[in-house]
Scaffold this motif. Sequence first.
Motif, PDB file in Angstrom:
ATOM      1  N   ILE A 142     -12.939  -7.484  -7.019  1.00 33.62           N
ATOM      2  CA  ILE A 142     -11.941  -8.260  -6.274  1.00 33.62           C
ATOM      3  C   ILE A 142     -11.522  -7.624  -4.952  1.00 33.62           C
ATOM      4  O   ILE A 142     -10.782  -8.228  -4.187  1.00 33.62           O
ATOM      5  CB  ILE A 142     -10.680  -8.499  -7.134  1.00 33.62           C
ATOM      6  CG1 ILE A 142      -9.937  -7.183  -7.419  1.00 33.62           C
ATOM      7  CG2 ILE A 142     -11.052  -9.195  -8.436  1.00 33.62           C
ATOM      8  CD1 ILE A 142      -8.623  -7.372  -8.145  1.00 33.62           C
ATOM      9  N   LYS A 144     -10.383  -3.771  -2.790  1.00 34.30           N
ATOM     10  CA  LYS A 144      -9.351  -2.745  -2.887  1.00 34.30           C
ATOM     11  C   LYS A 144      -7.952  -3.328  -2.706  1.00 34.30           C
ATOM     12  O   LYS A 144      -7.026  -2.995  -3.464  1.00 34.30           O
ATOM     13  CB  LYS A 144      -9.620  -1.672  -1.834  1.00 34.30           C
ATOM     14  CG  LYS A 144      -8.598  -0.559  -1.795  1.00 34.30           C
ATOM     15  CD  LYS A 144      -8.943   0.471  -0.719  1.00 34.30           C
ATOM     16  CE  LYS A 144      -8.708  -0.099   0.681  1.00 34.30           C
ATOM     17  NZ  LYS A 144      -8.895   0.930   1.719  1.00 34.30           N
ATOM     18  N   ALA A 145      -7.771  -4.196  -1.722  1.00 29.05           N
ATOM     19  CA  ALA A 145      -6.430  -4.701  -1.410  1.00 29.05           C
ATOM     20  C   ALA A 145      -5.843  -5.484  -2.573  1.00 29.05           C
ATOM     21  O   ALA A 145      -4.659  -5.333  -2.915  1.00 29.05           O
ATOM     22  CB  ALA A 145      -6.470  -5.556  -0.149  1.00 29.05           C
ATOM     23  N   ARG A 146      -6.634  -6.349  -3.205  1.00 29.91           N
ATOM     24  CA  ARG A 146      -6.124  -7.131  -4.329  1.00 29.91           C
ATOM     25  C   ARG A 146      -5.783  -6.232  -5.509  1.00 29.91           C
ATOM     26  O   ARG A 146      -4.791  -6.445  -6.210  1.00 29.91           O
ATOM     27  CB  ARG A 146      -7.142  -8.193  -4.750  1.00 29.91           C
ATOM     28  CG  ARG A 146      -7.245  -9.379  -3.801  1.00 29.91           C
ATOM     29  CD  ARG A 146      -7.985 -10.536  -4.460  1.00 29.91           C
ATOM     30  NE  ARG A 146      -8.078 -11.670  -3.560  1.00 29.91           N
ATOM     31  CZ  ARG A 146      -9.164 -11.969  -2.838  1.00 29.91           C
ATOM     32  NH1 ARG A 146     -10.244 -11.191  -2.919  1.00 29.91           N
ATOM     33  NH2 ARG A 146      -9.180 -13.026  -2.058  1.00 29.91           N
ATOM     34  N   MET A 147      -6.623  -5.223  -5.731  1.00 30.66           N
ATOM     35  CA  MET A 147      -6.345  -4.315  -6.847  1.00 30.66           C
ATOM     36  C   MET A 147      -5.044  -3.556  -6.615  1.00 30.66           C
ATOM     37  O   MET A 147      -4.219  -3.417  -7.535  1.00 30.66           O
ATOM     38  CB  MET A 147      -7.503  -3.346  -7.050  1.00 30.66           C
ATOM     39  CG  MET A 147      -7.250  -2.376  -8.181  1.00 30.66           C
ATOM     40  SD  MET A 147      -8.610  -1.259  -8.464  1.00 30.66           S
ATOM     41  CE  MET A 147      -7.804  -0.065  -9.536  1.00 30.66           C
ATOM     42  N   ASP A 149      -2.511  -4.487  -4.840  1.00 26.26           N
ATOM     43  CA  ASP A 149      -1.438  -5.471  -5.013  1.00 26.26           C
ATOM     44  C   ASP A 149      -1.121  -5.658  -6.490  1.00 26.26           C
ATOM     45  O   ASP A 149       0.054  -5.644  -6.902  1.00 26.26           O
ATOM     46  CB  ASP A 149      -1.882  -6.792  -4.373  1.00 26.26           C
ATOM     47  CG  ASP A 149      -0.844  -7.902  -4.495  1.00 26.26           C
ATOM     48  OD1 ASP A 149       0.332  -7.595  -4.731  1.00 26.26           O
ATOM     49  OD2 ASP A 149      -1.233  -9.074  -4.353  1.00 26.26           O
ATOM     50  N   MET A 150      -2.134  -5.822  -7.322  1.00 29.52           N
ATOM     51  CA  MET A 150      -1.925  -6.008  -8.755  1.00 29.52           C
ATOM     52  C   MET A 150      -1.190  -4.814  -9.356  1.00 29.52           C
ATOM     53  O   MET A 150      -0.264  -4.972 -10.156  1.00 29.52           O
ATOM     54  CB  MET A 150      -3.265  -6.196  -9.476  1.00 29.52           C
ATOM     55  CG  MET A 150      -3.969  -7.507  -9.179  1.00 29.52           C
ATOM     56  SD  MET A 150      -5.597  -7.607  -9.972  1.00 29.52           S
ATOM     57  CE  MET A 150      -5.128  -7.941 -11.672  1.00 29.52           C
ATOM     58  N   ARG A 155       1.201  -8.308 -10.154  1.00 26.77           N
ATOM     59  CA  ARG A 155       0.649  -9.660  -9.959  1.00 26.77           C
ATOM     60  C   ARG A 155      -0.404  -9.967 -11.019  1.00 26.77           C
ATOM     61  O   ARG A 155      -1.254  -9.130 -11.338  1.00 26.77           O
ATOM     62  CB  ARG A 155       0.030  -9.763  -8.568  1.00 26.77           C
ATOM     63  CG  ARG A 155      -0.592 -11.119  -8.297  1.00 26.77           C
ATOM     64  CD  ARG A 155      -1.061 -11.234  -6.863  1.00 26.77           C
ATOM     65  NE  ARG A 155      -1.641 -12.536  -6.578  1.00 26.77           N
ATOM     66  CZ  ARG A 155      -2.022 -12.939  -5.367  1.00 26.77           C
ATOM     67  NH1 ARG A 155      -1.880 -12.130  -4.327  1.00 26.77           N
ATOM     68  NH2 ARG A 155      -2.525 -14.150  -5.191  1.00 26.77           N
ATOM     69  N   TYR A 157      -3.439 -12.778 -12.354  1.00 26.40           N
ATOM     70  CA  TYR A 157      -4.355 -13.839 -11.959  1.00 26.40           C
ATOM     71  C   TYR A 157      -4.743 -14.644 -13.193  1.00 26.40           C
ATOM     72  O   TYR A 157      -4.911 -14.088 -14.287  1.00 26.40           O
ATOM     73  CB  TYR A 157      -5.621 -13.260 -11.321  1.00 26.40           C
ATOM     74  CG  TYR A 157      -5.438 -12.764  -9.915  1.00 26.40           C
ATOM     75  CD1 TYR A 157      -5.538 -13.624  -8.826  1.00 26.40           C
ATOM     76  CD2 TYR A 157      -5.169 -11.421  -9.667  1.00 26.40           C
ATOM     77  CE1 TYR A 157      -5.380 -13.160  -7.530  1.00 26.40           C
ATOM     78  CE2 TYR A 157      -5.007 -10.944  -8.375  1.00 26.40           C
ATOM     79  CZ  TYR A 157      -5.116 -11.825  -7.306  1.00 26.40           C
ATOM     80  OH  TYR A 157      -4.950 -11.362  -6.015  1.00 26.40           O
ATOM     81  N   GLU A 161      -7.826 -19.433  -9.858  1.00 25.98           N
ATOM     82  CA  GLU A 161      -7.626 -18.315  -8.942  1.00 25.98           C
ATOM     83  C   GLU A 161      -8.372 -17.076  -9.435  1.00 25.98           C
ATOM     84  O   GLU A 161      -8.952 -16.332  -8.636  1.00 25.98           O
ATOM     85  CB  GLU A 161      -6.143 -18.006  -8.777  1.00 25.98           C
ATOM     86  CG  GLU A 161      -5.862 -16.986  -7.680  1.00 25.98           C
ATOM     87  CD  GLU A 161      -4.394 -16.698  -7.487  1.00 25.98           C
ATOM     88  OE1 GLU A 161      -4.003 -16.376  -6.353  1.00 25.98           O
ATOM     89  OE2 GLU A 161      -3.628 -16.790  -8.467  1.00 25.98           O
ATOM     90  N   VAL A 165     -11.356 -15.168  -7.149  1.00 21.02           N
ATOM     91  CA  VAL A 165     -11.323 -13.784  -6.670  1.00 21.02           C
ATOM     92  C   VAL A 165     -12.383 -12.927  -7.336  1.00 21.02           C
ATOM     93  O   VAL A 165     -12.598 -11.779  -6.927  1.00 21.02           O
ATOM     94  CB  VAL A 165      -9.931 -13.143  -6.851  1.00 21.02           C
ATOM     95  CG1 VAL A 165      -8.877 -13.929  -6.088  1.00 21.02           C
ATOM     96  CG2 VAL A 165      -9.559 -12.983  -8.319  1.00 21.02           C
TER      97      VAL A 165
END
Length: 248
Positions: A142, A144-147, A149-150, A155, A157, A161, A165
Motif C-alpha cells: 500500500i 509507506k505513507a498509507r502504512m 497513516d494507519m 485508520r 480500510y 477501498e 489500495v
Amino acid sequence: MGIATVTLNRPAKRNALDIATIEELVDIFAALPHEGIRAAILRAEGPHFCAGLDLVEHHREERSAADFMRVCMRWHEAFNKMEYGGVPVIAALKGAVVGGGLELASAAHIRVAGPDCYFGLPEGQRGLFTGGGATIRVADLIGKARMIDMMLTGRLYAGDEAVSVGLCQYLVEDPETKARELAERAAQNPALSNFAICSAISHMQNMSALDAAYAEAVVAGVVNTQDAARERLAAFAGGTAAKVRPDS
C-alpha cells in the motif's frame, strides 16, 4: 488435487498469534513444498481472521528486548516460508485482519476478503511497533505513507477501498469458496511454474534492477524449457489449448 487447508483455530482469542501458533505455522509451511501440495488455503475459525499478536501472552511473559527480538525472528521465519516456499497460498479473510494478522495475510500470495473484513495496524495506539514484516510487506502493498497513516492514527480500510489500495485482490460474499476456486485454478499450473511465481518474484523485488533482470532470465530459462511447458506449447501450436479471453 493436492490442496491443503491451514486453519487458525483460536476463535475465543480472535485467532491472536501466540508463540505456539507461530511455531506451528513454521512447521506447516516448511512441510508443504515437500508433501506434493499444489496450493494452500489459509482460513480461520470464528468471525475474525486474526487480531494479531497475542497481547495477553506478551504482557504475561514480561519479555526482554532480546526475548521479543527472538519472537519476531520466528514470525519472520513463518511468514518467509509462506511467501518464498513456492506453494501458492490464498488467504480467506473475514472480520479483523489487524496488526500481526495483517502481517500474516500480507505473506499470502492472494488475499480474498469478505464484506465484513477490515484491515488495521493499531500498534501506535498500543505503544508498540510492527515486528512481523509489515514494514516490508504491507508497505510494499500500500506504500509507506498509507502504512504510516494507519499506524499513527488507527485508520482502518475495508470494502472497495481495501481493494483499491492493494490490501486484498478480491472482495466477495463468500471468501472461502472463492479462495478454494482460486487454489484449484492455481493447482492446475505446473508445479515448477508456481514455484517460480511464488518465490522468484519476491526475491527479484529485493534485487537491483540489473540483478533482477539477470535472475529473471535464469528462471525463465529453467521454467520455460520444462517438459510441462513443452507439452502446453504443443497444445497451443496445435490449436487445442484454451484461449485467453475475458468471460462472456
